[in-house]
Write an enzyme that holds these catalytic residues in place. Structure first.
Site, PDB file in Angstrom:
ATOM      1  N   GLU A 261       0.852  -1.190   0.000  1.00 64.20           N
ATOM      2  CA  GLU A 261       0.000   0.000   0.000  1.00 64.20           C
ATOM      3  C   GLU A 261       0.888   1.239   0.000  1.00 64.20           C
ATOM      4  O   GLU A 261       1.937   1.254   0.625  1.00 64.20           O
ATOM      5  CB  GLU A 261      -0.953  -0.028   1.202  1.00 64.20           C
TER       6      GLU A 261
ATOM      7  N   LYS B 125       8.432  -0.963  -1.922  1.00 65.80           N
ATOM      8  CA  LYS B 125       7.686  -0.300  -0.850  1.00 65.80           C
ATOM      9  C   LYS B 125       8.650   0.268   0.194  1.00 65.80           C
ATOM     10  O   LYS B 125       8.557   1.432   0.585  1.00 65.80           O
ATOM     11  CB  LYS B 125       6.709  -1.292  -0.211  1.00 65.80           C
TER      12      LYS B 125
ATOM     13  N   CYS C 179       5.158   4.019   9.582  1.00 65.46           N
ATOM     14  CA  CYS C 179       5.920   3.396   8.491  1.00 65.46           C
ATOM     15  C   CYS C 179       7.382   3.807   8.359  1.00 65.46           C
ATOM     16  O   CYS C 179       8.255   2.950   8.276  1.00 65.46           O
ATOM     17  CB  CYS C 179       5.217   3.663   7.174  1.00 65.46           C
TER      18      CYS C 179
HETATM   19  C1  UDX Z   1      -0.105  -2.280   9.133  1.00 67.68           C
HETATM   20  C2  UDX Z   1       1.419  -2.113   9.190  1.00 67.68           C
HETATM   21  O1  UDX Z   1       1.748  -1.250  10.239  1.00 67.68           O
HETATM   22  C3  UDX Z   1       1.985  -1.586   7.914  1.00 67.68           C
HETATM   23  O2  UDX Z   1       3.360  -1.776   7.887  1.00 67.68           O
HETATM   24  C4  UDX Z   1       1.484  -2.315   6.760  1.00 67.68           C
HETATM   25  O3  UDX Z   1       1.899  -1.685   5.579  1.00 67.68           O
HETATM   26  C5  UDX Z   1      -0.001  -2.520   6.802  1.00 67.68           C
HETATM   27  O4  UDX Z   1      -0.444  -3.013   8.045  1.00 67.68           O
HETATM   28  P1  UDX Z   1      -1.987  -0.599   9.850  1.00 67.68           P
HETATM   29  O5  UDX Z   1      -3.175  -1.042   9.111  1.00 67.68           O
HETATM   30  O6  UDX Z   1      -1.777   0.862  10.047  1.00 67.68           O
HETATM   31  O7  UDX Z   1      -0.675  -0.999   9.110  1.00 67.68           O
HETATM   32  O8  UDX Z   1      -1.899  -1.389  11.239  1.00 67.68           O
HETATM   33  P2  UDX Z   1      -2.985  -1.496  12.354  1.00 67.68           P
HETATM   34  O9  UDX Z   1      -3.897  -0.311  12.322  1.00 67.68           O
HETATM   35  O10 UDX Z   1      -2.270  -1.862  13.608  1.00 67.68           O
HETATM   36  O11 UDX Z   1      -3.885  -2.730  11.885  1.00 67.68           O
HETATM   37  C6  UDX Z   1      -3.508  -4.064  11.890  1.00 67.68           C
HETATM   38  C7  UDX Z   1      -4.706  -4.901  12.360  1.00 67.68           C
HETATM   39  O12 UDX Z   1      -4.379  -6.289  12.248  1.00 67.68           O
HETATM   40  C8  UDX Z   1      -5.112  -4.662  13.821  1.00 67.68           C
HETATM   41  O13 UDX Z   1      -6.460  -4.274  13.878  1.00 67.68           O
HETATM   42  C9  UDX Z   1      -4.874  -6.020  14.493  1.00 67.68           C
HETATM   43  O14 UDX Z   1      -5.828  -6.325  15.496  1.00 67.68           O
HETATM   44  C10 UDX Z   1      -4.986  -6.970  13.320  1.00 67.68           C
HETATM   45  N1  UDX Z   1      -4.329  -8.264  13.517  1.00 67.68           N
HETATM   46  C11 UDX Z   1      -3.052  -8.334  13.953  1.00 67.68           C
HETATM   47  C12 UDX Z   1      -5.030  -9.444  13.230  1.00 67.68           C
HETATM   48  O15 UDX Z   1      -6.197  -9.417  12.858  1.00 67.68           O
HETATM   49  N2  UDX Z   1      -4.390 -10.644  13.372  1.00 67.68           N
HETATM   50  C13 UDX Z   1      -3.111 -10.738  13.827  1.00 67.68           C
HETATM   51  O16 UDX Z   1      -2.580 -11.853  13.946  1.00 67.68           O
HETATM   52  C14 UDX Z   1      -2.422  -9.544  14.129  1.00 67.68           C
HETATM   53  C1  UDX Z   2       3.789   7.302   4.429  1.00 68.62           C
HETATM   54  C2  UDX Z   2       3.947   7.320   2.903  1.00 68.62           C
HETATM   55  O1  UDX Z   2       3.770   8.664   2.427  1.00 68.62           O
HETATM   56  C3  UDX Z   2       2.952   6.377   2.252  1.00 68.62           C
HETATM   57  O2  UDX Z   2       3.184   6.316   0.849  1.00 68.62           O
HETATM   58  C4  UDX Z   2       3.125   5.004   2.856  1.00 68.62           C
HETATM   59  O3  UDX Z   2       2.209   4.088   2.303  1.00 68.62           O
HETATM   60  C5  UDX Z   2       2.973   5.048   4.359  1.00 68.62           C
HETATM   61  O4  UDX Z   2       3.899   5.966   4.912  1.00 68.62           O
HETATM   62  P1  UDX Z   2       2.192   8.446   6.199  1.00 68.62           P
HETATM   63  O5  UDX Z   2       3.198   7.996   7.194  1.00 68.62           O
HETATM   64  O6  UDX Z   2       0.770   8.141   6.438  1.00 68.62           O
HETATM   65  O7  UDX Z   2       2.525   7.841   4.755  1.00 68.62           O
HETATM   66  O8  UDX Z   2       2.291  10.047   6.060  1.00 68.62           O
HETATM   67  P2  UDX Z   2       3.231  11.067   5.256  1.00 68.62           P
HETATM   68  O9  UDX Z   2       2.356  12.079   4.645  1.00 68.62           O
HETATM   69  O10 UDX Z   2       4.176  10.394   4.371  1.00 68.62           O
HETATM   70  O11 UDX Z   2       4.002  11.800   6.439  1.00 68.62           O
HETATM   71  C6  UDX Z   2       4.937  11.130   7.265  1.00 68.62           C
HETATM   72  C7  UDX Z   2       5.570  12.084   8.224  1.00 68.62           C
HETATM   73  O12 UDX Z   2       6.424  12.987   7.555  1.00 68.62           O
HETATM   74  C8  UDX Z   2       4.588  12.960   8.997  1.00 68.62           C
HETATM   75  O13 UDX Z   2       5.003  13.051  10.358  1.00 68.62           O
HETATM   76  C9  UDX Z   2       4.675  14.293   8.305  1.00 68.62           C
HETATM   77  O14 UDX Z   2       4.321  15.372   9.147  1.00 68.62           O
HETATM   78  C10 UDX Z   2       6.143  14.329   7.930  1.00 68.62           C
HETATM   79  N1  UDX Z   2       6.464  15.209   6.793  1.00 68.62           N
HETATM   80  C11 UDX Z   2       5.932  14.974   5.555  1.00 68.62           C
HETATM   81  C12 UDX Z   2       7.353  16.259   6.977  1.00 68.62           C
HETATM   82  O15 UDX Z   2       7.860  16.476   8.074  1.00 68.62           O
HETATM   83  N2  UDX Z   2       7.673  17.048   5.894  1.00 68.62           N
HETATM   84  C13 UDX Z   2       7.157  16.827   4.642  1.00 68.62           C
HETATM   85  O16 UDX Z   2       7.514  17.575   3.721  1.00 68.62           O
HETATM   86  C14 UDX Z   2       6.262  15.760   4.479  1.00 68.62           C
END
Ligand code: UDX
Ligand code: UDX
Length: 441
Positions: free
Chosen positions: A162, A221, A277
Site C-alpha cells: 500500500e 515499498k 511506516c
Molecule cells: C499495518 C502495518 O503497520 C503496515 O506496515 C502495513 O503496511 C499494513 O499493516 P496498519 O493497518 O496501520 O498498518 O496497522 P494497524 O492499524 O495496527 O492494523 C492491523 C490490524 O491487524 C489490527 O487491527 C490487528 O488487530 C490486526 N491483527 C493483527 C489481526 O487481525 N491478526 C493478527 O494476527 C495480528
Molecule cells: C507514508 C507514505 O507517504 C505512504 O506512501 C506510505 O504508504 C505510508 O507511509 P504516512 O506515514 O501516512 O505515509 O504520512 P506522510 O504524509 O508520508 O508523512 C509522514 C511524516 O512525515 C509525517 O510526520 C509528516 O508530518 C512528515 N512530513 C511529511 C514532513 O515532516 N515534511 C514533509 O515535507 C512531508
C-alpha cells in the site's frame, strides 16, 4: 481467474480503508474484513461517526457498501474458507526482542496469518501481501503454506504494497500514482497477477498498474518510504544550518523544489517525521543491508533516522535552553499529538518524544489534539514512561493554552495557525506566523 470473494485479515488503517474502496468500486465482489480484535470489528460495524480509523471521506465510502458487499466479521476461518483472494494487512512492528531486535520487522502476525490460512483453506487461494514486509518474505509465507496446508490446495502469493498516506488515504486509493503488483513469473503466478490487475483496473488507469516480480514489489515499498523520509531528513538537516546562517528554510525549500528534477513535495521542514511506516521501514531496510553484508549502504540509510532523532531532540532542547535549562515550575502547552494533521494516529509521533524530554526536564504539560482520543494519549504516556502526574489532557485549544509559559506546536493542524500575539509559541511545523521560534528560521 475471476475473484468473487475477498477476505482481508487486519482491519486497521490499511485494511479498513483499502477494502472499503475495493468494495465500492467492485460491487460484484463480496469483501469481508476480519480481525482478531473483536472490539475493532464491532466499531467498524457501529455508527459511521465512530469508526476505529479516522480518514476524511472514509465514513461515506463505508456507508455506501457496508451490509451490501462490504462486511466486517469476527469469523476469520469462515471468511478465509469462502474467499478466492486473501489480503494480509496485519501490523509488522519493529522487533522488540531476539535477533534483529530494534531493527528487523517482527513477522509473527504475518506468520500466524499464513498458518491460519494454510490450516483453514480447502480450495485454491491467492494470498496477497498488503502489509509492508522485508524483501523475500513471500518465500517464508510459501514455506508455511506448504508445511501446514492441505495437499490438494494451491496457493499463489502476490505482493501488493500500500502507498496510501494517512489523512489522505481515500483520495490516495481513488487516484493512486501507481498500483504495484508483484507475482511469480510462472503461468499460475501470472494468472494470479492478472486477477488482481482486473480488480484495480475497475478504477485505476491500466498504465498506472505496474507488475513486477515479487522481490521488486516488496523492496519498492521499503525503498519508496526510505526515499520520502530521506528528503525530510535532508531538509531538516538544512533547517539547522539555516538557523545558524540567517537563511530561511521555507525560502530554501522553495528554491530547491523549483528545480523540476527535484520537485517541491516532501521538502517541508518539521520537528521530524512520525507515523507507523517511515522509521520502521528504514530500520528494516538497514537490517536487511547489514544481513547481506552491505555495511556502507546500511549506514547511509541509518543516517536518515539519526537526523530525525536529532531534529526532535533539537526542538525540545531549544525550548529547555530558552527557559533557562530547568523546567521545574514551568507549564507548557503541547498542541497536536498525532504524527500529522487529519489523522487520529499517534504512532511514532514527534509529539510523544518532545513531551517526554520536556517532562523529564521538570515541566508540566497540557496536551490537546482535536482528533486523538484521551485513551490513546493516556496509552502513549504510559507506554513511553512519561510521568503522568506532570500531564493534563485538555478538551479544547483555549483550555490548553491558558496560563502556560510556552506553547509548542507539534502537529500541522490548521487550528493552530492563529493563536494570537501574546503567547510564547515554539512552532515545529512552520505554520504559525506569530511564533517566537520556528524550526529552520
Ligand atoms: C499495518 C502495518 O503497520 C503496515 O506496515 C502495513 O503496511 C499494513 O499493516 P496498519 O493497518 O496501520 O498498518 O496497522 P494497524 O492499524 O495496527 O492494523 C492491523 C490490524 O491487524 C489490527 O487491527 C490487528 O488487530 C490486526 N491483527 C493483527 C489481526 O487481525 N491478526 C493478527 O494476527 C495480528
Ligand atoms: C507514508 C507514505 O507517504 C505512504 O506512501 C506510505 O504508504 C505510508 O507511509 P504516512 O506515514 O501516512 O505515509 O504520512 P506522510 O504524509 O508520508 O508523512 C509522514 C511524516 O512525515 C509525517 O510526520 C509528516 O508530518 C512528515 N512530513 C511529511 C514532513 O515532516 N515534511 C514533509 O515535507 C512531508
Amino acid at each position: 481467474m475471476k475473484v468473487n470473494r475477498i477476505c482481508c485479515i487486519g482491519a486497521g488503517y490499511v485494511g479498513g480503508p483499502t477494502m472499503a474502496v475495493i468494495a465500492l468500486k467492485c460491487p460484484h465482489i463480496e469483501v469481508t474484513v476480519v480481525d482478531t480484535n473483536s472490539n475493532r470489528i464491532n466499531s467498524w460495524n457501529g455508527p459511521l461517526e465512530d469508526l476505529p480509523v479516522y480518514e476524511p471521506g472514509l465514513k461515506e465510502v463505508v456507508g455506501e457498501s457496508r451490509g451490501k458487499n462490504l462486511f466486517f466479521s469476527n469469523d476469520i476461518n469462515l471468511a478465509i474458507e469462502r474467499a478466492d483472494m486473501i489480503f494480509m494487512a496485519v501490523n509488522t512492528p519493529t522487533k522488540k526482542e531476539g535477533e534483529g531486535a530494534g531493527m528487523a520487522a517482527d513477522l509473527k502476525y504475518i506468520e500466524a496469518c499464513a498458518k491460519t490460512i494454510a490450516k483453514v483453506a480447502k480450495s485454491d487461494k491467492i494470498v496477497v501481501e498488503k502489509s509492508t514486509l522485508p524483501v523475500r518474505t513471500a518465500e517464508k509465507i510459501k514455506d508455511i503454506l506448504g508445511k501446514y496446508g492441505h495437499d490438494e490446495v494451491q496457493f499463489e502469493i502476490l505482493s501488493n504494497p500500500e502507498f496510501l498516506a494517512e489523512g489522505t488515504a481515500i483520495q490516495d486509493l481513488f487516484k493512486s500514482d501507481r498500483v504495484l503488483i508483484g507475482g511469480d513469473e510462472t503461468d499460475s503466478g501470472q494468472k494470479a497477477v492478472q486477477a488482481l490487475v482486473d480488480i484495480y483496473a475497475k478504477w485505476i488507469p491500466i498504465e498506472k498498474i505496474l507488475t513486477t516480480n515479487v522481490w521488486s514489489s516488496e523492496l519498492a515499498k521499503l525503498a519508496s518510504n526510505a526515499m520520502l523520509a530521506q528528503r525530510i531528513s535532508s531538509i531538516n538537516s538544512l533547517s539547522a544550518l539555516c538557523e545558524k546562517t540567517g537563511a530561511n528554510i521555507d525560502e530554501l525549500s522553495k528554491a530547491i523544489g523549483m528545480d523540476h528534477r527535484i520537485g517541491p513535495k516532501f521538502l517541508k521542514a518539521s520537528v521530524g517525521f512520525g507515523g507507523s511506516c517511515f522509521q520502521k521501514d528504514i530500520l528494516n531496510m538497514v537490517y536487511l543491508c547489514k544481513y547481506y553484508g552491505l555495511e556502507e549502504v546500511a549506514e547511509y540509510w541509518h543516517q536518515v533516522i539519526k537526523i530525525n532523532d536529532y531534529q526532535k531532540n533539537r526542538f525540545a532542547q531549544k525550548i529547555i535552553d530558552d527557559l533557562g535549562g530547568d523546567l521545574r515550575g514551568k507549564k507548557i502547552a503541547i498542541l497536536g499529538w498525532a504524527f500529522k494533521a487529519n489523522t487520529n494516529d499517534s504512532r511514532e509521533s514527534p509529539a510523544i518524544y518532545v513531551t517526554k524530554k520536556l517532562v523529564d526536564s521538570g515541566a508540566n504539560v497540557k496536551i490537546f489534539d482535536p482528533l486523538v482520543s484521551l485513551s490513546i494519549i493516556m496509552r502513549d504516556i504510559e507506554d513511553f514512561g512519561i510521568n503522568i502526574n506532570a500531564c493534563s489532557i485538555c478538551n479544547n485549544i483555549e483550555e490548553c493554552i491558558n496560563a502556560v509559559d510556552l506553547v509548542a506546536i507539534l502537529t500541522e493542524t490548521l487550528a493552530y495557525k492563529d493563536l494570537g500575539k501574546d503567547l510564547s509559541i515554539y512552532d515545529g511545523r512552520g505554520i504559525n506566523k506569530e511564533a517566537k521560534y520556528t524550526i529552520g528560521k
